[in-house]
Design an enzyme around this catalytic site. Sequence first.
Site, PDB file in Angstrom:
ATOM      1  N   ASP A 196       1.035  -1.229  -0.007  1.00  0.00           N
ATOM      2  CA  ASP A 196       0.245   0.056  -0.157  1.00  0.00           C
ATOM      3  C   ASP A 196       1.016   1.348   0.435  1.00  0.00           C
ATOM      4  O   ASP A 196       2.168   1.019   0.074  1.00  0.00           O
ATOM      5  CB  ASP A 196      -0.987   0.202   0.747  1.00  0.00           C
ATOM      6  CG  ASP A 196      -0.420  -0.694   2.783  1.00  0.00           C
ATOM      7  OD1 ASP A 196       0.966  -0.021   2.845  1.00  0.00           O
ATOM      8  OD2 ASP A 196      -1.008  -1.611   3.469  1.00  0.00           O
ATOM      9  N   GLU A 253      -9.796  -2.511   5.625  1.00  0.00           N
ATOM     10  CA  GLU A 253     -10.091  -2.297   6.551  1.00  0.00           C
ATOM     11  C   GLU A 253     -11.337  -3.006   7.142  1.00  0.00           C
ATOM     12  O   GLU A 253     -12.294  -3.818   6.067  1.00  0.00           O
ATOM     13  CB  GLU A 253     -10.445  -0.943   7.470  1.00  0.00           C
ATOM     14  CG  GLU A 253      -8.966  -0.645   7.030  1.00  0.00           C
ATOM     15  CD  GLU A 253      -9.034   0.566   7.272  1.00  0.00           C
ATOM     16  OE1 GLU A 253      -8.265   0.766   8.492  1.00  0.00           O
ATOM     17  OE2 GLU A 253      -9.547   1.923   6.827  1.00  0.00           O
ATOM     18  N   HIS A 302      -7.029  -5.256  10.112  1.00  0.00           N
ATOM     19  CA  HIS A 302      -7.045  -4.882   8.465  1.00  0.00           C
ATOM     20  C   HIS A 302      -5.592  -5.583   8.240  1.00  0.00           C
ATOM     21  O   HIS A 302      -4.489  -5.455   9.135  1.00  0.00           O
ATOM     22  CB  HIS A 302      -7.477  -3.313   8.304  1.00  0.00           C
ATOM     23  CG  HIS A 302      -6.176  -2.686   8.878  1.00  0.00           C
ATOM     24  ND1 HIS A 302      -6.505  -1.491  10.074  1.00  0.00           N
ATOM     25  CD2 HIS A 302      -4.995  -2.197   8.322  1.00  0.00           C
ATOM     26  CE1 HIS A 302      -5.317  -1.305  10.055  1.00  0.00           C
ATOM     27  NE2 HIS A 302      -4.564  -1.293   9.226  1.00  0.00           N
ATOM     28  N   ASP A 305      -8.035  -4.343  14.407  1.00  0.00           N
ATOM     29  CA  ASP A 305      -9.032  -4.624  13.749  1.00  0.00           C
ATOM     30  C   ASP A 305      -9.043  -5.088  12.629  1.00  0.00           C
ATOM     31  O   ASP A 305     -10.122  -5.696  12.461  1.00  0.00           O
ATOM     32  CB  ASP A 305      -9.891  -3.157  13.088  1.00  0.00           C
ATOM     33  CG  ASP A 305      -9.113  -2.696  12.711  1.00  0.00           C
ATOM     34  OD1 ASP A 305      -7.752  -2.812  11.395  1.00  0.00           O
ATOM     35  OD2 ASP A 305      -9.968  -1.745  12.420  1.00  0.00           O
TER      36      ASP A 305
END
Length: 289
Positions: free
Chosen positions: A72, A148, A143, A141
Site C-alpha cells: 500500500d 479495513e 485489517h 481490528d
Amino acid sequence: MKLIILEHYSQASEWAAKYIRNRIIQFNPGPEKYFTLGLPTGSTPLGCYKKLIEYYKNGDLSFKYVKTFNMDEYVGLPRDHPESYHSFMWNNFFKHIDIHPENTHILDGNAVDLQAECDAFEEKIKAAGGIELFVGGIGPDGHIAFNEPGSSLVSRTRVKTLAMDTILANARFFDGELTKVPTMALTVGVGTVMDAREVMILITGAHKAFALYKAIEEGVNHMWTVSAFQQHPRTVFVCDEDATLELKVKTVKYFKGLMLVHNKLVDPLYSIKEKETEKSQSSKKPYSD
C-alpha cells in the site's frame, strides 16, 4: 494453515526472516526466474527486515533476482516524505541490500489517475508471474494492508478511504496531528494477497491478540479481513506469546506441539557464500572416472 508461536517479538521476527531466506534460496532465482515477494510496512516487520539485511551482509542471501511488490501507499504524500511508504521501504530495507531499484514496486499515491495506477499494479504482478510469498502484518481490528473492516474478501488493488480508527492510530507518525494524516490510500486487495502462492502474516503484541483470535478460532468474516486467510492453502501466521492471549489454551498447546516440525522450515540451508565455495572447490578436483 500454520500458527508459529515464539516467546518474544525478536524471535518471531527472526523466524519470519529465516523463512523468507529459505524460500528464496530454495527457489534458486536467476536472470530468467525471479522470486516475487510481497512486502508490508509498519513497525511489525522492522525486526524481520533487520535480520534479512544481516543475512545479506553476511553473504547468506542475495536479492539480485528478487522482485518486490508493496502492499500500500498513502494518497497525496510526496515520495520523499518521511512517512511515505516509499521512504519507509528504502530507509529500512531496500537501500541496505542488493536489490535493483527497477525490481521494487510501490504504488504511486500521486498518480494522476489513481485507479489506473491500481490496475497497472495488478498487471505488473501478473507480468512477474504472480507473488511467490506475500508477507503481511495486521492492525488491531484485523485489517491487512488497508483492507479495513467491511472490505470485500475478493477485492483487488484500489483506492481506499481510511477508517477513523486507522487515522487515529497513524497520527503518532504525524506529530499527533490528525489533520496531517492522509485520509486515503492505495492498497492491494484481499483477493490480490490471496492469489499469492504462499502468505505469511506477522502478528505481535497483546493489542493484536483479539485479531489473532478472530483469524484462528472464528469463521471467515469480512469485518475481520485477516480471517480470509483461513481459506488460503498455504498460510503461515507468525506471532509472539503476547498475541496469543485471547486464544484458547488448547489451541496454543496444539500449535506449540507442532513447533518441532515447523522449525524444520527454517533450518539452515546453503547460503550464497557456501554455494560459491562448494562450486570453487569442486572445480579444483582432479578428473576421475
